[in-house]
Design an enzyme around this catalytic site. Structure first.
Site, short mmCIF file in Angstrom:
data_model
loop_
_atom_site.label_atom_id
_atom_site.label_comp_id
_atom_site.label_asym_id
_atom_site.label_seq_id
_atom_site.Cartn_x
_atom_site.Cartn_y
_atom_site.Cartn_z
N GLY A 13 48.79 10.82 52.45
CA GLY A 13 48.45 11.84 51.46
C GLY A 13 48.97 13.23 51.83
N ALA A 83 41.82 16.14 57.72
CA ALA A 83 41.10 14.89 57.44
C ALA A 83 39.89 15.17 56.55
CB ALA A 83 40.64 14.24 58.74
N THR A 86 35.56 11.76 50.45
CA THR A 86 34.55 12.03 49.42
C THR A 86 33.58 10.84 49.37
OG1 THR A 86 36.02 11.07 47.76
CG2 THR A 86 35.97 13.47 47.89
N ASP A 88 31.09 10.58 46.40
CA ASP A 88 30.52 11.30 45.26
C ASP A 88 29.31 10.59 44.65
OD1 ASP A 88 32.72 12.88 45.66
OD2 ASP A 88 33.71 12.40 43.77
N GLN A 141 31.40 21.26 41.91
CA GLN A 141 31.84 20.15 41.05
C GLN A 141 30.70 19.18 40.89
OE1 GLN A 141 33.31 18.66 38.56
NE2 GLN A 141 35.33 19.18 39.36
N TYR A 147 30.29 17.23 49.22
CA TYR A 147 31.69 17.65 49.42
C TYR A 147 31.84 19.17 49.22
CZ TYR A 147 36.84 17.42 48.79
OH TYR A 147 38.20 17.58 48.89
N TYR A 179 43.77 20.31 42.34
CA TYR A 179 43.94 18.86 42.21
C TYR A 179 45.37 18.46 42.56
CZ TYR A 179 39.30 18.45 40.35
OH TYR A 179 37.93 18.45 40.23
P1 NDP Z 1 43.58 10.89 51.65
O1 NDP Z 1 42.37 10.11 51.33
O2 NDP Z 1 44.88 10.53 51.01
O3 NDP Z 1 43.81 10.88 53.25
C1 NDP Z 1 42.73 11.21 54.08
C2 NDP Z 1 43.23 11.23 55.51
O4 NDP Z 1 42.13 11.61 56.36
C3 NDP Z 1 43.72 9.88 56.01
O5 NDP Z 1 44.79 10.10 56.92
C4 NDP Z 1 42.50 9.33 56.74
O6 NDP Z 1 42.82 8.38 57.76
C5 NDP Z 1 41.97 10.61 57.36
N1 NDP Z 1 40.56 10.52 57.72
C6 NDP Z 1 39.49 10.29 56.90
N2 NDP Z 1 38.36 10.26 57.63
C7 NDP Z 1 38.72 10.48 58.92
C8 NDP Z 1 38.00 10.53 60.13
N3 NDP Z 1 36.67 10.38 60.19
N4 NDP Z 1 38.71 10.75 61.29
C9 NDP Z 1 40.04 10.90 61.26
N5 NDP Z 1 40.77 10.87 60.14
C10 NDP Z 1 40.12 10.64 58.97
O7 NDP Z 1 43.19 12.42 51.36
P2 NDP Z 1 44.06 13.58 50.69
O8 NDP Z 1 45.43 13.61 51.27
O9 NDP Z 1 43.90 13.52 49.23
O10 NDP Z 1 43.24 14.87 51.18
C11 NDP Z 1 43.56 15.56 52.37
C12 NDP Z 1 42.63 16.77 52.50
O11 NDP Z 1 42.80 17.63 51.37
C13 NDP Z 1 41.14 16.39 52.53
O12 NDP Z 1 40.47 17.26 53.40
C14 NDP Z 1 40.70 16.62 51.10
O13 NDP Z 1 39.33 16.86 51.02
C15 NDP Z 1 41.53 17.84 50.75
N6 NDP Z 1 41.73 18.03 49.33
C16 NDP Z 1 42.38 17.08 48.56
C17 NDP Z 1 42.59 17.30 47.23
C18 NDP Z 1 43.31 16.31 46.38
O14 NDP Z 1 43.48 16.59 45.19
N7 NDP Z 1 43.78 15.20 46.92
C19 NDP Z 1 42.12 18.53 46.57
C20 NDP Z 1 41.50 19.46 47.46
C21 NDP Z 1 41.31 19.20 48.78
P3 NDP Z 1 42.97 6.80 57.38
O15 NDP Z 1 44.27 6.68 56.62
O16 NDP Z 1 43.00 6.11 58.68
O17 NDP Z 1 41.78 6.47 56.52
#
Ligand code: NDP
Length: 240
Positions: A13, A83, A86, A88, A141, A147, A179
């Site tokens: 992501g 990292a 959510t 929700d 939200q 969150y 988003y």
């Molecule tokens: P993804 O769900 O695509 O990726 C999440 C990442 O975080 C993965 O690499 C996952 O690892 C890792 N992760 C989750 N939990 C843990 C943990 N406990 N320890 C270590 N790593 C962890 O998320 P996004 O790319 O969409 O989001 C990235 C950030 O941006 C987040 O903080 C999100 O809240 C924020 N954000 C995202 C938005 C969006 O529209 N997408 C909007 C606003 C903010 P693994 O692959 O191993 O699960």
């Protein structure tokens, strides 16, 4: 010597785009992840960026893993707390477990990783920390009490730590994405997504690269005078 950058959740992501952009900017990047071994392996094969598996919500695991990373890769000078998860639900159905999981992973993680790198950065008198918040932490939200609390907590955390780091040339900033077109957002039902996009003045979702560019900017050596700031990257959806 290239500065070492740790990106949590850095193999998927938005985090993957941040890792790759920092590498392209000349950093020695290390990505963390939670459990998705297949994604981590594919990411390392494609980019050459090593991945370290640990739970950023777990203090002891984070401290141990960061010590290992520093022994193997060198001192961490750039830290991106990306990292996030959510869980929700409306308040009626929001369990204590869902609250704890989201607070620990999104906000507790910032304490865990910053604590682990703080003395080193302070001693070397250089550091760049970027914490990824969210538009939903700024605006709230429905169904995201946990969150929104975690993400708005990140903004207070960022400002207070920035005050502490200033004397040692450590900058601490946040990015609040709107988003962004990732798996997290693609899980939203199409009719709801259409309504979301209609509210974005730029008329589109953000891309992971839109966010990564902000991280590269805030972690540059020349960004020394920017600290305690939140950079909103949201296509004009919420001006805060
Ligand atoms: P993804 O769900 O695509 O990726 C999440 C990442 O975080 C993965 O690499 C996952 O690892 C890792 N992760 C989750 N939990 C843990 C943990 N406990 N320890 C270590 N790593 C962890 O998320 P996004 O790319 O969409 O989001 C990235 C950030 O941006 C987040 O903080 C999100 O809240 C924020 N954000 C995202 C938005 C969006 O529209 N997408 C909007 C606003 C903010 P693994 O692959 O191993 O699960």
């Amino acid at each position: 010597m290239a500065r070492v950058a740790l990106v949590t959740g850095g193999q998927r992501g938005i985090g993957a785009a941040i890792s790759e952009a920092l590498k392209a900017a000349g950093r020695k990047v290390v990505a963390n992840y939670a459990g998705n071994d297949a994604a981590a392996q594919a990411f390392t094969e494609r980019t050459g960026i090593p991945c370290y598996k640990f739970n950023v919500g777990d203090f002891d695991a984070s401290v141990a893993a960061i010590a290992k990373i520093e022994a193997e890769q060198g001192p961490i000078e750039i830290l991106v707390n990306n990292a996030g998860i959510t869980r929700d639900a409306m308040m009626r159905k929001l369990t204590r477990q869902m609250w704890d999981d989201v607070i620990d992973t999104n906000l507790g993680s910032c304490y865990n990783t910053c604590k682990a790198v703080w003395d080193g950065m302070s001693g070397r008198k250089f550091g760049r920390i970027v914490n990824i918040g969210s538009i939903n932490g700024q605006a709230g939200q429905l169904g995201q009490v946990n969150y929104a609390a975690a993400k708005s907590g990140i903004h207070g955390f960022t400002k207070a730590l920035a005050l502490e780091g200033a004397r040692n040339q450590i900058t601490v900033n946040a990015i609040a994405p709107g988003y962004v077109d990732t798996e997290m957002v693609r899980a939203v039902p199409p009719d709801v997504l259409e309504k979301i996009i209609a509210k974005i003045p730029r008329g589109r979702l953000g891309t992971a690269d839109d966010i990564a560019r902000g991280v590269v900017f805030l972690t540059g050596d020349e960004a020394d005078f920017i600290t305690g700031s939140t950079l909103s990257i949201n296509g004009g959806q919420h001006m805060y």
